[in-house]
Write an enzyme that holds these catalytic residues in place. Structure first.
Site, PDB file in Angstrom:
ATOM      1  CB  CYS A  34      -0.949   0.009   1.191  1.00 34.92           C
ATOM      2  SG  CYS A  34      -0.088   0.029   2.773  1.00 34.92           S
ATOM      3  CB  CYS A 104      -3.449  -0.662   8.949  1.00 38.29           C
ATOM      4  SG  CYS A 104      -4.345  -0.750   7.385  1.00 38.29           S
TER       5      CYS A 104
HETATM    6 FE1  FES Z   1      -1.663  -0.020   4.238  1.00 41.11          FE
HETATM    7 FE2  FES Z   1      -3.391   0.939   5.913  1.00 41.11          FE
HETATM    8  S1  FES Z   1      -3.716   0.542   3.811  1.00 41.11           S
HETATM    9  S2  FES Z   1      -1.306   0.583   6.269  1.00 41.11           S
END
Ligand code: FES
Length: 128
Positions: A34, A104
């Site tokens: 991400c 996360c």
């Molecule tokens: Fe990757 Fe939240 S989407 S840390």
């Protein structure tokens, strides 16, 4: 609502945001998928107690909420206790996270561990 009130609270009013200029340990971790990045600063006092902790997160709302909660969970605790902090404990304290956001919380756990590792490395250097 897919997010608990606790998550929204910590996202909107994150605790312990910022940096500690003379930190005893700094950990930076990222998630390649991400692209989110988390940085954690710790100040360690007598008896290896974490006297202060701050974080900076360049990432999604859940990353901000989990790092905020992680700082609250380790502040005033001993280094050993901080190392034992799991992402599950962070998620539980936030009253849950959607499955796609669990990574996360893993980032938050890793940031704490990285800061402690950095602290240990610095200690070892100081003690020759
Ligand atoms: Fe990757 Fe939240 S989407 S840390």
């Amino acid at each position: 609502m897919i997010y608990s009130e606790k998550v929204l609270d910590h996202f909107q009013n994150p605790r312990n945001v910022g940096e500690i200029p003379d930190a005893d340990g700094v950990g930076t971790v990222g998630n390649a998928k991400c692209g989110d990045i988390m940085q954690m600063f710790i100040k360690v006092g007598d008896g290896e107690v974490i006297e202060d902790v701050k974080f900076k997160t360049f990432g999604c709302g859940a990353a901000i909420a989990t790092s905020s909660m992680a700082t609250e969970l380790i502040k005033g605790k001993r280094i050993e206790e901080a190392l034992a902090l799991t992402n599950e404990a962070v998620v539980e304290a936030l009253e849950g996270l959607p499955p796609v956001k669990i990574h996360c919380s893993v980032l938050a756990e890793e940031a704490v561990k990285a800061a402690v590792e950095d602290y240990r490395k610095k200690q070892a250097q100081q003690n020759g």
